[in-house]
Design an enzyme around this catalytic site. Structure first.
Site, short mmCIF file in Angstrom:
data_model
loop_
_atom_site.label_atom_id
_atom_site.label_comp_id
_atom_site.label_asym_id
_atom_site.label_seq_id
_atom_site.Cartn_x
_atom_site.Cartn_y
_atom_site.Cartn_z
N ASP A 176 -11.89 4.08 -4.71
CA ASP A 176 -11.47 5.35 -5.28
C ASP A 176 -12.05 5.39 -6.71
O ASP A 176 -12.63 4.43 -7.19
CB ASP A 176 -9.95 5.49 -5.26
CG ASP A 176 -9.52 6.95 -5.34
OD1 ASP A 176 -10.37 7.80 -5.70
OD2 ASP A 176 -8.35 7.25 -5.06
C1 BGC Z 1 -8.60 10.56 -5.79
C2 BGC Z 1 -9.31 10.61 -4.46
C3 BGC Z 1 -10.54 11.46 -4.56
C4 BGC Z 1 -11.42 10.96 -5.67
C5 BGC Z 1 -12.72 11.70 -5.81
C6 BGC Z 1 -9.52 10.29 -6.95
O1 BGC Z 1 -8.89 10.50 -8.15
O2 BGC Z 1 -7.58 9.59 -5.73
O3 BGC Z 1 -8.44 11.07 -3.47
O4 BGC Z 1 -11.22 11.47 -3.32
O5 BGC Z 1 -10.70 11.05 -6.88
O6 BGC Z 1 -12.58 12.95 -6.33
#
Ligand code: BGC
Length: 768
Positions: free
Chosen positions: A286
């Site tokens: 993530d």
């Molecule tokens: C989130 C994810 C997301 C990623 C990319 C993160 O802050 O937890 O769910 O896919 O950002 O935008």
């Protein structure tokens, strides 16, 4: 000259590889990737593992950006949250024309619940209990996103959560592993279609692996800790189901599991995911997941990057820990070349499977971008799905002996009041990054569209979202303004009461704003903000019929509302078409059929509260409140406000008793359970018939109920239908204390009903 010949030879090899790179079988893919990897330097391999943010790319200037320099140097495997064919084509061009090996990039995005045509938030979508519609929504999202240059989505989010304080419960499918698994599979199928190389398919990324939804105290990113038995039985099944459906990638979660952040958790990333489940795709972190392990207390960037790679993580989102430290770690024998190669191969395979080597511009078709996005046909489906996601929580008559308040008529004067009434920016809900807010339909617009000239619609805001402007600021980020009204609460309310006094019926559009749920939007009070409650009370005092249209990104505490408001329609966040869909249901053109996928507690102190709990050694008797030395509270009963599976309709249904084909089954023998469902009301309606089981005695304690099947059926008024479920010992399997997945002989109960509480039951035995 020598250089020129060498470059030409490289080009020829590359083009011949490209020609062969049609998405054929795995053997052909292996030959292609083997050949490519032989030519890659260490830095180029590590470059493939890098997924930087795409912040500074502006159309027309892609070539000058900092990122483009890295792309040219082969230091970027893909980009995300960059949108539009023009931008994507421009940066892809740099990768395939200016980098040494011309490896195409992969383009990801948070296409969570639709693209520009935005569907209800996932929690709402799960309340449709309609897997065809869920799959169709993902298919449409894939077709729109792929038309705009995107080939990879960070969805489905399949985190089970039993904690409505957690803002991200809005992004998942609720509290149940069985329902969550069905949805996980439908979403993956929808995104990826029958063939990932189809230009209208995009690669799914299942997230957030694992157990992110069990964050302590519902506080985002917080620690999770649970037994393996619970993890395997209650939290892991949806991730596994998505892997079984062929999901191409998976995202590591931010939280720790057993004291090790998921991003460096070998047990999760290798032992379970790859060895036990046979996952063949790649794992991405993530956002800055690797770097955050420094704060977790796992070491410096070099150390945590090595930990992540060794655990089985392949791609590093944003933090560039892999890029900046893996070559050094290799030199110092902290990682192996084999580990880097393995990760690089998996990323390249994903690109191959998407057909990007065969055609790097496959998703850059201006024609499709102009015709395939936000089409009337897609919007029509979004409107239908939204109507099916709404949950009618209450529908009482104004006076005994009269009809229920809903549906309302398209005549007379309707006062639409509330901060969410004329709020198109808030209709799509959280994570609607590709939505054009100017095109979303507000409730006000929807009601006007529906009544035409036949009824008068009056509008007043009635209250701000919250009395506290700072809170409102935090809860209306990302362009989702509610156009805060600077007048005093009293003045805003007074205007609303004047408007209300002219109306035959009041529709109050209240609740949460879109960004009161979602990432980093946890709440300790999960009720309607006080200033809105005050408005609701004042509206009820007028003595006029009041319908509460509730906006929510989570199960909310609504005890007072349940007691005093005659009709409550929970509309979650229904997407771009929400306004029209709300009108469809309020006016009865569509009867509501959504059923809750997460329990609504009476108050936040009951959390976590979920239907498939254990019995304990001191359970409270059915229908009781307090008993000394029982498992209960002094101040509130154990009952939910609204149970899992609950939802009303404009018609009523009756269930016959349950008939079983046999009272005992042996391994793999089918047992059928049948009820006759009758539409006992006066309109056509849909009902979600739910099947639960209970194992009465087990080698470990077993839940009091477990969902094992459901069917959504439509019946005309007066119509009856036999509903049959078939189960075998396979459906009764669970992970025992040795984590062995097996069914156990003994007594079982079957329950069939309209929600997890109101059921008819029968008994059978499993003989093994
Ligand atoms: C989130 C994810 C997301 C990623 C990319 C993160 O802050 O937890 O769910 O896919 O950002 O935008």
């Amino acid at each position: 000259m020598k250089l020129f010949t060498k470059a030409l030879a490289c080009l020829l090899i590359f083009f011949s590889l490209q020609a062969n790179a049609q998405t054929a079988g795995p053997a052909k893919m292996k030959v292609f990737i083997d050949a490519l990897m032989k030519r890659m330097t260490l830095d180029e391999k590590v470059g493939q593992l890098n997924l930087p943010g795409s912040g500074d790319i502006v159309t027309g200037q892609a070539g000058n950006s900092d990122i483009s320099k890295k792309i040219r140097e082969g230091k970027v495997g893909g980009l995300f949250n960059i949108k539009s064919v023009a931008k994507i084509k421009a940066v892809q061009k740099i990768a395939v024309e200016e980098s040494r090996l011309k490896i195409p990039m992969i383009f990801g995005m948070d296409v969570i619940h639709g693209y520009q045509t935005t569907f209800p938030i996932p929690l709402a979508m799960s309340c449709t209990w309609d897997m065809k519609l869920v799959e169709q929504s993902a298919r449409i999202a894939a077709s729109e996103a792929s038309a705009d240059g995107i080939c990879w989505t960070f969805s489905p989010m399949v985190d089970i959560s039993r904690d409505p304080r957690w803002g991200r419960i809005s992004e998942g499918n609720g509290e149940d592993a069985y329902l969550g698994s069905q949805i996980a599979q439908a979403m993956v199928k929808g995104y990826q279609g029958n063939n990932l190389s189809d230009s209208k398919s995009i690669m799914a990324c299942v997230k957030h692996y694992a157990i992110y939804g069990a964050a302590e105290a519902g506080r985002d990113y917080n620690t999770t800790d649970m037994s393996r038995v619970r993890m395997y039985n209650e939290y892991l099944p949806p991730y596994k189901a998505a892997v079984e459906a062929g999901a191409g990638s998976i995202m590591a979660s931010f939280n720790e599991v057993d004291g090790i952040p998921a991003t460096a958790n070998k047990f999760l990333m290798t032992d379970v995911l790859r060895k036990q489940w046979g996952f063949k795709g790649f794992v991405v972190t993530d956002y800055t997941g690797i770097n955050e392990m420094i704060e977790h207390g796992m070491g410096d960037l070099q150390n945590v990057s090595a930990l992540a790679l060794k655990a089985g993580v392949d791609m590093d989102m944003v933090g560039e820990g892999f890029l900046s430290t893996l070559p050094k770690s290799l030199k110092e024998n902290k990682v192996t070349l084999q580990q880097i190669d393995e990760a690089c191969r998996l990323v390249l395979e994903a690109k191959y499977k998407l057909g990007l080597f065969a055609n790097p511009y496959k998703y850059c078709d201006e024609q499709r971008a102009a015709t395939d996005i936000f089409t009337p046909a897609n919007r029509k489906v979004a409107r239908q799905i939204a109507t099916e996601s709404f949950v009618l929580l209450k529908n009482a008559p104004m006076a005994s002996g009269t009809a229920a308040l809903l549906p309302i008529k398209k005549t007379g004067t309707i006062a639409l009041i509330g901060p969410l009434a004329d709020a198109k920016e808030n209709m799509p809900g959280t994570w609607s990054v590709a939505t054009d807010f100017t095109k979303a339909i507000s409730v006000l617009q929807g009601l006007k569209n529906a009544v035409g000239g036949n009824a008068k619609i009056l509008y007043a805001k009635g209250a701000n979202l919250d009395a506290d402007s700072l809170f409102e600021e935090h809860a209306t980020l990302f362009g989702k303004t509610l156009h805060r009204d600077a007048r005093s609460n009293e003045d805003i309310l007074k205007e609303a009461l004047d408007i209300a006094s002219q109306a035959d019926v009041i529709v109050a559009a209240l609740g949460e704003s879109a960004e009161m749920s979602g990432e980093s939007a946890s709440r300790t009070d999960i009720g309607i903000p006080k200033v809105q409650q005050d408005l609701l009370k004042a509206l009820l005092k007028t003595g006029k019929p009041v319908v509460l249209v509730l906006f929510a990104g989570r199960p909310m505490t609504l005890k007072w509302e349940k007691d005093y408001v005659p009709a409550i329609l929970n509309v979650w966040f229904g997407g771009t078409e929400a306004g029209d869909a709300i009108a469809d249901v309020l006016f009865g053109d569509v009867s509501p059929s959504g059923k809750l996928s997460a329990t609504f507690p009476q108050n936040v102190g009951q959390v976590p509260l979920y239907y498939n709990h254990k019995n304990t050694g001191r359970p409270l008797g059915e229908g009781q409140w307090f008993q000394k030395f029982r498992s209960n509270y002094l101040d509130v009963s154990n009952d939910p406000l609204y149970p899992f599976g609950y939802g009303l309709s404009y018609t009523t249904f009756s269930y016959s008793s349950v008939t079983l084909s046999t009272n005992s089954i042996k391994s793999n023998q089918p047992l059928t359970a049948t009820v006759t469902l009758t539409n006992t009301g006066t309109t056509t309606g849909k009902e979600v018939v739910q099947l639960y089981t209970r194992q009465m005695v087990g080698s470990i304690t077993r839940p009091v109920k477990e969902l094992k099947g459901f069917q959504k059926v439509e019946l005309k008024a007066g119509e009856s239908k036999k509903i049959t479920f078939t189960i075998t010992s396979n459906d009764l399997k669970f992970y025992n204390s040795d984590l062995k997945f097996a069914a156990e002989p003994g007594d079982y109960k079957i329950f069939i009903g309209t929600n997890s509480k109101d059921v008819k039951e029968a008994n059978f035995k499993l003989i093994l």
